[in-house]
Write an enzyme that holds these catalytic residues in place. Structure first.
Site, mmCIF file in Angstrom:
data_model
loop_
_atom_site.group_PDB
_atom_site.id
_atom_site.type_symbol
_atom_site.label_atom_id
_atom_site.label_comp_id
_atom_site.label_asym_id
_atom_site.label_seq_id
_atom_site.Cartn_x
_atom_site.Cartn_y
_atom_site.Cartn_z
ATOM 1 N N HIS A 65 -6.615 2.348 1.088
ATOM 2 C CA HIS A 65 -7.003 0.936 1.020
ATOM 3 C C HIS A 65 -6.484 0.352 -0.286
ATOM 4 C CE1 HIS A 65 -9.533 -2.678 1.082
ATOM 5 N NE2 HIS A 65 -9.664 -2.431 2.371
ATOM 6 N N ASP A 82 -11.423 1.248 9.500
ATOM 7 C CA ASP A 82 -10.782 1.454 10.810
ATOM 8 C C ASP A 82 -10.814 2.901 11.278
ATOM 9 O OD1 ASP A 82 -8.600 -0.993 9.609
ATOM 10 O OD2 ASP A 82 -9.902 -1.230 11.360
HETATM 11 C C1 SDX Z 1 -7.827 -2.955 6.695
HETATM 12 O O1 SDX Z 1 -7.278 -5.609 2.573
HETATM 13 C C2 SDX Z 1 -8.345 -5.360 3.220
HETATM 14 O O2 SDX Z 1 -9.444 -5.530 2.787
HETATM 15 C C3 SDX Z 1 -8.112 -4.858 4.639
HETATM 16 C C4 SDX Z 1 -9.350 -4.498 5.435
HETATM 17 C C5 SDX Z 1 -10.183 -5.722 5.748
HETATM 18 O O3 SDX Z 1 -11.393 -5.554 6.030
HETATM 19 O O4 SDX Z 1 -9.620 -6.829 5.815
HETATM 20 O O5 SDX Z 1 -10.146 -3.573 4.704
HETATM 21 C C6 SDX Z 1 -8.996 -3.874 6.781
HETATM 22 O O6 SDX Z 1 -6.730 -3.388 6.886
HETATM 23 C C7 SDX Z 1 -8.048 -1.523 6.277
HETATM 24 C C8 SDX Z 1 -6.696 -0.748 6.100
HETATM 25 C C9 SDX Z 1 -6.243 -0.294 7.501
HETATM 26 N N1 SDX Z 1 -4.890 0.275 7.435
HETATM 27 C C10 SDX Z 1 -4.669 1.591 7.627
HETATM 28 O O7 SDX Z 1 -5.570 2.424 7.773
HETATM 29 C C11 SDX Z 1 -3.191 1.974 7.658
HETATM 30 C C12 SDX Z 1 -2.959 3.219 6.789
HETATM 31 N N2 SDX Z 1 -3.164 2.848 5.359
HETATM 32 C C13 SDX Z 1 -1.980 2.494 4.617
HETATM 33 O O8 SDX Z 1 -0.950 1.881 5.325
HETATM 34 C C14 SDX Z 1 -2.309 1.940 3.212
HETATM 35 O O9 SDX Z 1 -3.259 2.747 2.673
HETATM 36 C C15 SDX Z 1 -2.748 0.491 3.088
HETATM 37 C C16 SDX Z 1 -1.804 -0.449 3.741
HETATM 38 C C17 SDX Z 1 -4.111 0.313 3.656
HETATM 39 C C18 SDX Z 1 -2.820 0.173 1.585
HETATM 40 O O10 SDX Z 1 -1.528 0.158 1.113
HETATM 41 P P1 SDX Z 1 -1.215 -0.062 -0.450
HETATM 42 O O11 SDX Z 1 -2.416 -0.503 -1.188
HETATM 43 O O12 SDX Z 1 0.021 -0.884 -0.549
HETATM 44 O O13 SDX Z 1 -0.982 1.402 -0.968
HETATM 45 P P2 SDX Z 1 0.409 2.071 -1.034
HETATM 46 O O14 SDX Z 1 1.103 1.899 0.288
HETATM 47 O O15 SDX Z 1 1.090 1.610 -2.265
HETATM 48 O O16 SDX Z 1 -0.016 3.614 -1.168
HETATM 49 C C19 SDX Z 1 -0.189 4.205 -2.441
HETATM 50 C C20 SDX Z 1 0.241 5.661 -2.250
HETATM 51 C C21 SDX Z 1 1.664 5.779 -1.701
HETATM 52 O O17 SDX Z 1 2.160 7.048 -2.091
HETATM 53 P P3 SDX Z 1 3.132 7.120 -3.421
HETATM 54 O O18 SDX Z 1 4.271 6.144 -3.182
HETATM 55 O O19 SDX Z 1 2.245 6.702 -4.592
HETATM 56 O O20 SDX Z 1 3.579 8.560 -3.487
HETATM 57 O O21 SDX Z 1 -0.596 6.265 -1.241
HETATM 58 C C22 SDX Z 1 0.186 6.640 -0.125
HETATM 59 C C23 SDX Z 1 1.469 5.847 -0.198
HETATM 60 O O22 SDX Z 1 2.518 6.543 0.465
HETATM 61 N N3 SDX Z 1 -0.600 6.261 1.066
HETATM 62 C C24 SDX Z 1 -0.685 6.996 2.164
HETATM 63 C C25 SDX Z 1 -1.565 6.296 2.998
HETATM 64 N N4 SDX Z 1 -1.983 5.176 2.400
HETATM 65 C C26 SDX Z 1 -1.373 5.153 1.192
HETATM 66 N N5 SDX Z 1 -0.098 8.170 2.512
HETATM 67 C C27 SDX Z 1 -0.428 8.636 3.758
HETATM 68 N N6 SDX Z 1 -1.278 8.023 4.609
HETATM 69 C C28 SDX Z 1 -1.867 6.859 4.270
HETATM 70 N N7 SDX Z 1 -2.710 6.248 5.114
#
Ligand code: SDX
Length: 432
Positions: free
Chosen positions: A308, A366
């Site tokens: 998140h 989720d």
């Molecule tokens: C919702 O914003 C909100 O409040 C949203 C929400 C709401 O109520 O409105 O809470 C609802 O959208 C919840 C999120 C649902 N999405 C998912 O579950 C999809 C999977 N999650 C990711 O796509 C991700 O965690 C996000 C999109 C939720 C957050 O992305 P960020 O903040 O841009 O984080 P990032 O992509 O920069 O990740 C940081 C690191 C990265 O690794 P490094 O580059 O540092 O090595 O964490 C890793 C990412 O690759 N990472 C994950 C991951 N989420 C982040 N690696 C594997 N699996 C994951 N799910």
């Protein structure tokens, strides 16, 4: 008392600028950079807005480190335990919990707006039966502005309130119509004697040829899940609604833009993607392979329902839904759902894995919500529609707050241009 400011120094020119600090009730203060470009010629650069407050708001507060969520100052855990969706909707729109009379009156208003203009039935029939319900919902909600011209003067507070009531009231009816169209069954009209969640269950699952009994466990579970999804400060879909609204667009199309943004698998579409992922994993023995894929930068696979932008601790909503899974799943489905077992194993293994620990990746709202929807009998392609129904309260509340803010202006971010330097046109016969 001396104003709190921060000073930025340009170490190339020695130029300094002192910028005021705006203080919050809870959470980070903000440096007001409104004068920065005018006085220094610099933009700030913050793709994804990791360090940027786009507005000030009194609606919802998140503490990502603590895993705290407050709606108008009330902890989500207390609202989930003691309140109802309609009562929390009132709180979000009007800022205070209603008294008995106010709650009854508000519930009556929402009920009275639950029907759709009958010509919208042709609208649903225009979609192929296998259209994704979110695609239908985006269109249907945007089309409401073709019907309700009497409440689109956004400068009129009463019009804004009527439009908000209409949106909240009609989302379940539209959602149920999307579902009925996808399964080739006749639409079911709202029943004003039912609760918000009960009405939705009846419109989705009753058929004209049989009596329909609402399962009270499903009704309570849905009402609770709706409370958890109502608002979440300036997430992607809410920011989309605010940006669309800042141009003066009517509220119905602004909510349609929020539905479009919510659909993405990185946002609200994740609840559907979690179930798809769990079905793909299939068995506990396959978890290590999928975790490796989630860590592999060359693999687009992510562990859906994990991570998140704000929460670097357990999402408080996920905690509540996880508890619900233990308390209601057994009562809702008469056989043990192996998907829950798989989800819990996946959570346990991921939370003990260095990659997830280091990046503070926890289950978000989720991760478990789809298991409850599935147990209620809601198909996977309707999961994000459920999210949109509940988030409509947050979207309309944020939109009303923005429109009523005297400082609001059209949202128009700038950019860091990294394209070609200025150059002259070359006639085609001179080109290589
Ligand atoms: C919702 O914003 C909100 O409040 C949203 C929400 C709401 O109520 O409105 O809470 C609802 O959208 C919840 C999120 C649902 N999405 C998912 O579950 C999809 C999977 N999650 C990711 O796509 C991700 O965690 C996000 C999109 C939720 C957050 O992305 P960020 O903040 O841009 O984080 P990032 O992509 O920069 O990740 C940081 C690191 C990265 O690794 P490094 O580059 O540092 O090595 O964490 C890793 C990412 O690759 N990472 C994950 C991951 N989420 C982040 N690696 C594997 N699996 C994951 N799910």
């Amino acid at each position: 008392m001396k104003e709190h400011t921060v000073t930025i120094t340009d170490n190339k020119t020695g130029q300094q600028i002192e910028l005021p600090v705006k203080h919050a009730t809870h959470g980070p203060s903000a440096v007001d950079i409104g004068r920065l470009f005018r006085e220094t010629g610099y933009f700030t650069f913050d793709p994804g807005f990791l360090s940027t407050a786009s507005c000030q708001s009194s609606l919802t507060y998140l503490d990502g480190e603590k895993g705290e969520l407050l709606y108008r100052g009330y902890p989500i855990e207390q609202l989930a335990e003691k309140s109802s969706f309609i009562e929390v909707a009132y709180l979000m729109l009007y800022g205070e919990l209603p008294d008995q009379q106010q709650l009854i009156a508000f519930n009556d208003v929402i009920i009275r707006h639950s029907m759709l203009n009958v010509t919208m039935n042709d609208f649903f029939r225009g979609f192929y039966h296998n259209a994704h319900p979110m695609a239908i919902m985006v269109g249907a909600v945007g089309s409401l502005s073709a019907f309700y011209h009497d409440s689109t003067d956004i400068s009129n507070a009463r019009h804004r309130e009527i439009a908000a009531h209409r949106m909240i009231a009609k989302m379940p009816t539209i959602a149920a119509a999307c579902y009925k169209h996808s399964i080739g069954e006749p639409q079911v009209y709202p029943d004003n004697s039912l609760s918000y969640a009960g009405n939705l269950l009846r419109m989705m699952f009753s058929v004209p040829c049989e009596q329909f009994e609402i399962n009270p466990i499903a009704e309570k579970a849905l009402d609770l899940i709706f409370i958890l999804h109502i608002d979440h400060e300036q997430n992607a879909s809410t920011s989309t609604v605010r940006l669309a609204g800042s141009s003066g667009a009517n509220p119905f199309v602004c909510i349609a833009s929020g539905i479009a943004a919510l659909w993405g698998p990185a946002h609200g579409g994740a609840n559907e993607a979690v179930l798809t992922m769990l079905n793909e994993i299939g068995d506990v023995k396959n978890i290590p392979k999928f975790l490796e894929r989630a860590k592999d930068k060359n693999d687009p696979f992510r562990l859906m329902g994990f991570g998140h932008r704000v929460y670097k601790n357990y999402d408080p909503r996920a905690k509540i839904i996880r508890q619900m899974c233990h308390s209601v799943l057994g009562k809702l489905c008469h056989t043990n759902d192996p998907t829950l077992e798989l989800a819990q194993q996946l959570e346990e293994i991921a939370l003990n894995d260095e990659y997830f620990i280091e990046r503070k990746l926890y289950p978000n709202v989720d991760f478990y919500s789809g298991l409850i929807y599935k147990a209620i009998g809601i198909p996977t392609n309707m999961f994000t529609v459920m999210f949109a129904i509940a988030r409509t309260v947050g979207w309309v509340a944020q939109w009303m707050e923005m429109i009523a803010d005297d400082n609001q202006r059209i949202g128009r971010p700038r950019q860091l241009y990294i394209g070609p330097a200025r150059r002259d046109y070359i006639e085609i016969y001179k080109r290589k």
